[in-house]
Design a protein around this motif. Structure first.
Motif, PDB file in Angstrom:
ATOM      1  N   GLU A 533     -18.191   9.193  -8.115  1.00 41.47           N
ATOM      2  CA  GLU A 533     -17.638  10.409  -8.716  1.00 41.47           C
ATOM      3  C   GLU A 533     -16.131  10.483  -8.475  1.00 41.47           C
ATOM      4  O   GLU A 533     -15.360  10.853  -9.375  1.00 41.47           O
ATOM      5  N   LEU A 534     -15.707  10.133  -7.283  1.00 42.50           N
ATOM      6  CA  LEU A 534     -14.277  10.130  -6.975  1.00 42.50           C
ATOM      7  C   LEU A 534     -13.541   9.083  -7.805  1.00 42.50           C
ATOM      8  O   LEU A 534     -12.446   9.343  -8.347  1.00 42.50           O
ATOM      9  N   GLN A 535     -14.141   7.900  -7.932  1.00 42.87           N
ATOM     10  CA  GLN A 535     -13.511   6.860  -8.749  1.00 42.87           C
ATOM     11  C   GLN A 535     -13.417   7.285 -10.213  1.00 42.87           C
ATOM     12  O   GLN A 535     -12.398   7.058 -10.879  1.00 42.87           O
ATOM     13  N   LYS A 540      -8.380   6.507  -6.011  1.00 42.26           N
ATOM     14  CA  LYS A 540      -8.519   5.143  -5.516  1.00 42.26           C
ATOM     15  C   LYS A 540      -9.080   5.187  -4.090  1.00 42.26           C
ATOM     16  O   LYS A 540      -8.575   5.933  -3.239  1.00 42.26           O
ATOM     17  N   LEU A 541     -10.080   4.377  -3.853  1.00 41.99           N
ATOM     18  CA  LEU A 541     -10.755   4.343  -2.557  1.00 41.99           C
ATOM     19  C   LEU A 541     -10.536   3.003  -1.887  1.00 41.99           C
ATOM     20  O   LEU A 541     -10.393   1.968  -2.547  1.00 41.99           O
ATOM     21  N   SER A 570      -2.275   6.410  -1.432  1.00 39.81           N
ATOM     22  CA  SER A 570      -2.902   5.529  -2.421  1.00 39.81           C
ATOM     23  C   SER A 570      -3.229   6.257  -3.718  1.00 39.81           C
ATOM     24  O   SER A 570      -3.707   5.635  -4.661  1.00 39.81           O
ATOM     25  N   ASN A 571      -2.982   7.560  -3.759  1.00 43.30           N
ATOM     26  CA  ASN A 571      -3.401   8.356  -4.920  1.00 43.30           C
ATOM     27  C   ASN A 571      -2.263   9.254  -5.414  1.00 43.30           C
ATOM     28  O   ASN A 571      -2.444  10.442  -5.692  1.00 43.30           O
ATOM     29  N   GLN A 572      -1.075   8.677  -5.504  1.00 38.63           N
ATOM     30  CA  GLN A 572       0.077   9.467  -5.910  1.00 38.63           C
ATOM     31  C   GLN A 572       0.000   9.903  -7.365  1.00 38.63           C
ATOM     32  O   GLN A 572       0.645  10.874  -7.763  1.00 38.63           O
ATOM     33  N   GLN A 573      -0.795   9.181  -8.173  1.00 37.33           N
ATOM     34  CA  GLN A 573      -0.933   9.560  -9.577  1.00 37.33           C
ATOM     35  C   GLN A 573      -2.079  10.554  -9.790  1.00 37.33           C
ATOM     36  O   GLN A 573      -2.215  11.122 -10.873  1.00 37.33           O
ATOM     37  N   ALA A 614      -9.767  -2.404   2.574  1.00 38.16           N
ATOM     38  CA  ALA A 614      -9.775  -3.174   1.328  1.00 38.16           C
ATOM     39  C   ALA A 614      -9.996  -2.252   0.133  1.00 38.16           C
ATOM     40  O   ALA A 614     -10.861  -1.365   0.180  1.00 38.16           O
ATOM     41  N   PRO A 615      -9.239  -2.421  -0.948  1.00 35.89           N
ATOM     42  CA  PRO A 615      -9.459  -1.612  -2.154  1.00 35.89           C
ATOM     43  C   PRO A 615     -10.863  -1.835  -2.719  1.00 35.89           C
ATOM     44  O   PRO A 615     -11.381  -2.960  -2.724  1.00 35.89           O
ATOM     45  N   ILE A 616     -11.471  -0.752  -3.196  1.00 35.91           N
ATOM     46  CA  ILE A 616     -12.811  -0.829  -3.794  1.00 35.91           C
ATOM     47  C   ILE A 616     -12.671  -0.750  -5.311  1.00 35.91           C
ATOM     48  O   ILE A 616     -12.113   0.216  -5.839  1.00 35.91           O
TER      49      ILE A 616
END
Length: 858
Positions: A533-535, A540-541, A570-573, A614-616
């Protein structure tokens, strides 16, 4: 035929003649007299099926809207009938239960139901007078949608019971409450009836190669998500089962019939099945009563000249099947298996067989069941009463379960137990049992000193010794192992806490608001749903590949492998200001705790900006379907992703996939099946470019054969023992299979496939004989069978030896991509909650797995 039914032996030759004669007669439209008893009159105000439908039963396969309409019409016109909708299918079709009895009984139905339910309550049952109590018979039809003779026979049953006149039917209805479930699987039934009706010719075609007789994949056997609903009576994962079981426990019937079909070259089967394959918890009296009822079926089928058999092929072992589920609850479950015409007419080794003929046999045994119920009424009622008056003789006095690191799975276990009218209590105080800690508030007790003690044993027990080595279905289904929830068998008195009267979902919380970021553990069953849901909303997770200590509201907290972070950096946008509100919603919906972190600097372990986070990738999954793919296994994956993760899954047939551009997908799922038609180089190129390929059970064969994984499959040694009698060949070969058993593996919680698991061992389900050789680099095998792997169920010594200390899961690189092979099914039948996380970890974290032993190339 068999010595327990001696009077039929001399009629076999005549029966075979009548079978061919009647089958030939019924190729065209048949008169009502072909089906219905003619020694009674019928109420003209009740329309016959032909009058309502516009065609005779057997001329076409009834569709669900017509079935519902006819049942509603009968309920409207008859004072013998009440109609209830007990649920809706995934495709929003109504599930019906028709109650039929005398008008007097129906006017007093609530009291009759309450009195009958009291039969299973020992403190009430002794005072009940069974001499004047109606018996309750549940008639269940066509749980497999393409076994349609049952559903079409239910239409005749409804008409007969509503319209027949005379002293005999009046007596039957005075002494009996009849519950008709006309189509247990409406979605599959509609899929099948649409197929055969659409492909029917005016001149019936009996050739088995006909399109009419060979429905398209996945076929009508299954429900919407391609599940076999006849395996869901115990763990009730689907709406069809949940509604039906609620009604079952309201009534606690004395007889339950389960109308099926089998291969066209057989005849007609009714129980008892093979006695040695009856579950040991089922009393011998149950088998005796089944045989008594069987004599009524034999007599009725003799009169119409139908061939039949008993005590062969089928068993009464797995309590999740419709005809076996009642046997552990003081009821007599009866399986009927009719040779199938599949369409409207089919050539068989017994001659051409019409659909009408198959319907007639099912309706005939419907009436013989009712006759047996009336004649054995008091004996069956008394049997049910005595069944529940017996006390537990097992040394186990209670089962304690709970704790662990996932309250959601404990919540679901509790829901299932309470649905089956099993009393569940809180532990009165913190307990340590078998070295496991059970805390008050998160752990529960199920005492065996209650009426459902046999069912409780059937749900919890582990069993590794058996009278017979062949099983029609699985040989193990122990609930705590299915759910990977800690439990203990308690053989001493245990003080009980409060009895549960509710079972609220364990909601999570957002602990502290943060402008820096949030973290959440991967423990909760629904953590993947929260992550997706967050993605989906653009966040970004990253996943922690090392443990750390976070600074949170009120102090610090240790976080393990697999912890997820969502940081502002990681979520500036993304709209980070609104994140807290979203997390509040997800915490309550998914049972996940989110922790606001005050700083990216951690007291111990990796910092939140470390490259060890690590990026998911957001999973974009494609699953192959169609001919040669097992619909059950594919459906289990579809159901998991669609209903529990809310993750859209693209499904495409193999031939379609060979023509597709795969670049939009990052995950490819191969469930059990034959993939020899899949274009090898296309898949290799896709994986080499960074895709994650997940292959389960026998799909591993294709992956290994094409060099996508370095694993090797063990060759099964040939049988070199002394010659055996030909007559034992089938039994011997069948015993070498693993029909469904539970095994223990060692799991590495530091590997991405093991993220979210707390213990170092795990129970897995296996129903195949694919054994892997040990691999050179053990870091790529996060799950390995233990030295003594069998937990519960049947396995030969040969297979146990082949299995021990071998990999269950292997994850390796192929170019820039990953190939993850799983020899076991982590999504089995939707109730194997304990291993779903393995599959979901492969989807969410597969791309983060570091390279080790590689496949065919770098």
């Amino acid at each position: 035929m068999k010595n327990h039914l001696p009077k039929i032996t001399h009629r076999k030759r005549f029966a075979a003649f009548l079978f061919l004669l009647l089958a030939h007669f019924s190729f065209g439209q048949v008169p009502n007299s072909y089906y219905l008893p003619q020694n009674v009159s019928y109420d003209p105000k009740i329309p016959t099926p032909q009058q309502y439908l516009g065609y005779q039963v057997g001329d076409w396969h009834i569709q669900h809207d017509a079935l519902v309409g006819y049942f509603k019409k009968i309920a409207e016109l008859s004072n013998r009938v009440q109609l209830t909708e007990y649920g809706r299918t995934y495709e929003n079709r109504p599930l019906l239960l028709m109650t039929v009895s005398s008008p007097k009984n129906l006017s007093n139905i609530d009291k009759i139901k309450a009195d009958h339910h009291a039969l299973v309550e020992p403190e009430k049952s002794a005072s009940l007078d069974t001499k004047n109590m109606p018996i309750v018979v549940w008639m269940g039809y066509s749980v497999h949608g393409n076994e349609a003779s049952g559903t079409n026979a239910s239409v005749l049953a409804a008409y007969y019971l509503a319209a027949a006149q005379g002293a005999e039917i009046d007596s039957l209805l005075n002494e009996t409450v009849i519950l008709i479930d006309p189509r247990i699987n409406p979605d599959g039934g509609e899929r099948f009836s649409s197929w055969v009706n659409a492909n029917k010719s005016q001149n019936l075609v009996s050739d088995p190669n006909s399109r009419e007789l060979n429905e398209m994949w996945p076929g009508g056997r299954y429900n919407h998500y391609w599940f076999d609903l006849n395996r869901d009576w115990l763990y009730t994962q689907h709406p069809e089962s949940k509604g039906r079981i609620q009604k079952y426990h309201e009534w606690k019937p004395n007889i339950l019939t389960d109308h099926h079909e089998m291969g066209p070259n057989s005849s007609f089967f009714f129980q008892p099945g093979i006695p040695a394959r009856t579950h040991p918890l089922t009393p011998k009296k149950n088998i005796d009563l089944t045989e008594k009822i069987g004599k009524f079926h034999a007599e009725a089928l003799d009169k119409i000249g139908s061939l039949y058999f008993t005590k062969e092929g089928y068993d009464d072992f797995y309590y999740g099947k419709g005809s076996t589920f009642p046997d552990v609850q003081g009821c007599i479950g009866i399986l009927f298996e009719q040779a199938s015409s599949r369409g409207h007419l089919q050539e068989t080794q017994n001659g051409n067989m019409s659909f009408a003929f198959t319907v007639r046999n099912q309706f005939t045994t419907t009436l013989s069941t009712l006759k047996s119920a009336r004649n054995l009424r008091q004996e069956l009622l008394d049997y049910q009463r005595s069944f529940y008056q017996e006390k537990n003789a097992s040394p186990v006095q209670s089962y304690v379960f709970g704790g662990g690191n996932d309250p959601v799975k404990v919540w679901e276990m509790t829901r299932i137990l309470r649905q089956h009218e099993i009393d569940v209590y809180e532990v009165a105080k913190d307990e340590t049992l078998d070295g496991k800690s059970f805390k008050k508030g998160t752990s529960f007790v199920v005492p065996l000193n209650q009426p459902q003690y046999r069912l409780i044993q059937g749900i919890f027990e582990k069993r590794t010794t058996f009278e017979d080595s062949l099983f029609y279905d699985i040989s193990a289904w122990s609930m705590p192992h299915c759910f990977n929830v800690p439990y203990s068998e308690v053989k001493m008195p245990l003080t009980l806490g409060t009895k549960l009267t509710a079972n609220d979902f364990p909601k999570g919380k957002v602990i502290g608001k943060s402008a820096y970021g949030y973290v959440f553990e991967w423990n909760s069953y629904f953590a993947p749903r929260a992550a997706y849901e967050l993605q989906k909303k653009g966040y970004k997770l990253k996943v922690a590949t090392e443990p750390f200590t976070g600074v949170i509201e009120g102090g610090t907290k240790e976080f393990s492998y697999g912890t997820i972070e969502i940081t502002a950096g990681s979520n500036q946008q993304a709209n980070f200001e609104s994140l807290n509100t979203l997390l509040q919603t997800l915490a309550e919906r998914d049972g996940v705790n989110f922790y606001g972190v005050k700083t990216g600097l951690t007291p111990t372990g990796i910092d939140l900006g470390s490259s060890y986070f690590a990026p998911i990738r957001q999973p974009k999954a494609l699953m192959l379907t169609g001919y040669n793919v097992n619909p059950n296994d594919a459906g289990e994956t579809w159901h998991l992703l669609d209903t529990r993760v809310n993750l859209p899954l693209t499904m495409a047939d193999i031939t379609q996939t060979n023509r597709m551009n795969l670049e939009k997908y990052n995950t490819l799922i191969l469930s059990s099946g034959d993939y020899s038609a899949l274009e090898e180089e296309k898949i290799k190129t896709w994986v080499r470019n960074g895709g994650v390929l997940i292959a389960m059970t026998d799909a591993v064969n294709w992956v290994v054969a094409k060099g996508l994984s370095p694993v090797k499959i063990k060759a099964i040694p040939a049988d070199t023992s002394a010659p055996k009698p030909y007559a034992l060949a089938e039994r011997y070969k069948g015993a070498q299979q693993i029909g469904g058993a539970i095994f223990q593996v060692k799991i590495d919680p530091t590997h991405p496939i093991g993220y979210g698991f707390k213990e170092n061992t795990l129970s897995v389900f296996r129903d195949n004989t694919i054994f892997l050789e040990k691999i050179k680099d053990p870091y790529n095998a996060p799950l390995i069978y233990t030295n003594e792997p069998l937990v519960s169920g049947y396995v030969t010594e040969r297979n146990k030896k082949l299995l021990k200390n071998t990999p269950s899961v292997v994850a390796t690189s192929f170019g820039a991509g990953k190939v993850i092979v799983m020899t076991d099914n982590p999504n089995f039948r939707a109730f194997w909650y304990g291993t779903n996380k393995l599959f979901l970890n492969a989807m969410f974290f597969g791309s983060t797995i570091l390279s080790g032993v590689r496949g065919g190339e770098d």
